[in-house]
Write an enzyme that holds these catalytic residues in place. Structure first.
Site, PDB file in Angstrom:
ATOM      1  N   GLU A   1      17.083  -9.895   7.025  1.00  0.00           N
ATOM      2  CA  GLU A   1      16.830  -8.501   6.665  1.00  0.00           C
ATOM      3  C   GLU A   1      16.130  -7.742   7.788  1.00  0.00           C
ATOM      4  O   GLU A   1      16.481  -6.590   8.087  1.00  0.00           O
ATOM      5  CB  GLU A   1      15.998  -8.437   5.383  1.00  0.00           C
ATOM      6  CG  GLU A   1      16.742  -8.841   4.132  1.00  0.00           C
ATOM      7  CD  GLU A   1      16.883 -10.351   3.975  1.00  0.00           C
ATOM      8  OE1 GLU A   1      17.680 -10.799   3.123  1.00  0.00           O
ATOM      9  OE2 GLU A   1      16.185 -11.091   4.713  1.00  0.00           O
TER      10      GLU A   1
ATOM     11  N   HIS B   1      15.512 -11.727  -8.204  1.00  0.00           N
ATOM     12  CA  HIS B   1      16.731 -10.931  -8.181  1.00  0.00           C
ATOM     13  C   HIS B   1      16.720  -9.813  -9.222  1.00  0.00           C
ATOM     14  O   HIS B   1      17.781  -9.277  -9.548  1.00  0.00           O
ATOM     15  CB  HIS B   1      17.966 -11.818  -8.397  1.00  0.00           C
ATOM     16  CG  HIS B   1      18.180 -12.823  -7.317  1.00  0.00           C
ATOM     17  ND1 HIS B   1      17.587 -14.064  -7.322  1.00  0.00           N
ATOM     18  CD2 HIS B   1      18.910 -12.761  -6.176  1.00  0.00           C
ATOM     19  CE1 HIS B   1      17.951 -14.738  -6.240  1.00  0.00           C
ATOM     20  NE2 HIS B   1      18.751 -13.969  -5.523  1.00  0.00           N
TER      21      HIS B   1
END
Length: 298
Positions: A20, A90
């Site tokens: 990321e 998540h």
């Protein structure tokens, strides 16, 4: 996003390493070179390794260079919020982490039409934008989306349903629970009808979709609360230091003399997102309906 590489070519549409910090940094560099960059963080829960790049580079690039350089052509897409089985890593909402970061915009759509219009506006905006997409809506939300090019304004809330007695403010997935809560208030199930006073069932609820979390539409929200005198703010992120806290503080300052009840916040609990009982963690219909009753009855 199917077929983009085939349509636009592998030089423009490509996979990056699953890093990321790297992919956001790469996007900042592309934007600085004048390219339109759309970087995708696979889950918003994993945007934190890129936090330094977003907060210390993308958000400050234009300011620190006196306008000579800019990362404004960067849009960061990322799925957010509960998915039904995502649990700790998540299903998180992360918008509140960026509330104190001048230089970036944060947008959360509620539906396919909103997603297209707001995403195109984000890509064309001269500032870096974090575009958070409620993941459960990928399969649950259905609309006929116009094929033509169109944009929706950033930093402009939408009054979905006008009202005069109470303001109900939210964004993303919880908006659907807000609609259900309004319907429950008006027509409560027989099993819980005793908890919904009859004199409140005709209450006029003004439902607002904030859409842009940063910078948010203070004018529309404050105007609504000044009119109704009551406000319930709903979000999936934990209640402590959530975006609703900042909004509530502003409304307390600007609308104090108009308020007929304390501003009420309904959000996720101050725990990690659980593996089980996700519906009890999220601000579901009954909790929102109860907040409407309590605020209207104050």
């Amino acid at each position: 996003m199917v077929g983009l590489a085939e349509e636009f070519g592998r030089e423009r549409v490509f996979n990056t390493p699953l890093c990321e910090q790297g992919l956001v940094g790469f996007g900042i560099g592309m934007a600085d070179m004048g390219h339109t960059a759309v970087a995708e963080v696979q889950f918003a829960d994993y945007i934190f390794p890129a936090f330094d790049q977003i907060v210390n580079e993308a958000a400050k690039y234009n300011y620190r260079s006196g306008g000579m350089f800019s990362a404004g052509k960067l849009t960061i897409r990322s799925p957010c919020m509960a998915v039904g089985h995502g649990a700790l890593y998540h299903s998180q909402s992360v918008e509140q982490f960026f509330m104190a970061v001048p230089g970036v915009k944060v947008v959360i759509p509620r539906s396919p039409i909103q997603a297209k219009g707001l995403l195109l506006a984000s890509i064309r905006d001269p500032n870096p934008v974090i575009f958070l997409e409620p993941k459960v809506l990928y399969r649950a939300s259905v609309e006929q989306v116009p094929e033509d090019d169109f944009t929706l304004p950033l930093s402009k809330a939408e009054v979905i349903e006008p009202g005069k007695d109470i303001t109900l403010l939210s964004w993303g997935t919880p908006l659907y629970s807000c609609v259900e809560a309004i319907n429950m208030l008006r027509n409560p199930p027989a099993s819980i009808a005793e908890h919904f006073p009859k004199d409140l069932r005709n209450a006029s609820v003004e439902l607002i979709d904030l859409r842009t979390i940063l910078p948010w539409d203070r004018e529309t929200v404050a105007k609504s609360v000044a009119k109704t005198g009551r406000c319930v703010i709903v979000h999936e992120a934990p209640i402590t230091a959530g975006a609703g806290a900042e909004i509530g503080a502003y409304l307390q300052d600007k609308c104090f003399l108009h308020l007929e009840a304390p501003i009420c916040r309904i959000g996720g609990w101050d725990t990690p997102f659980p593996h089980v009982h996700e519906t009890f963690y999220k601000p579901e219909t009954v909790r929102i309906a109860d907040a409407l009753v309590r605020t209207l009855s104050y």
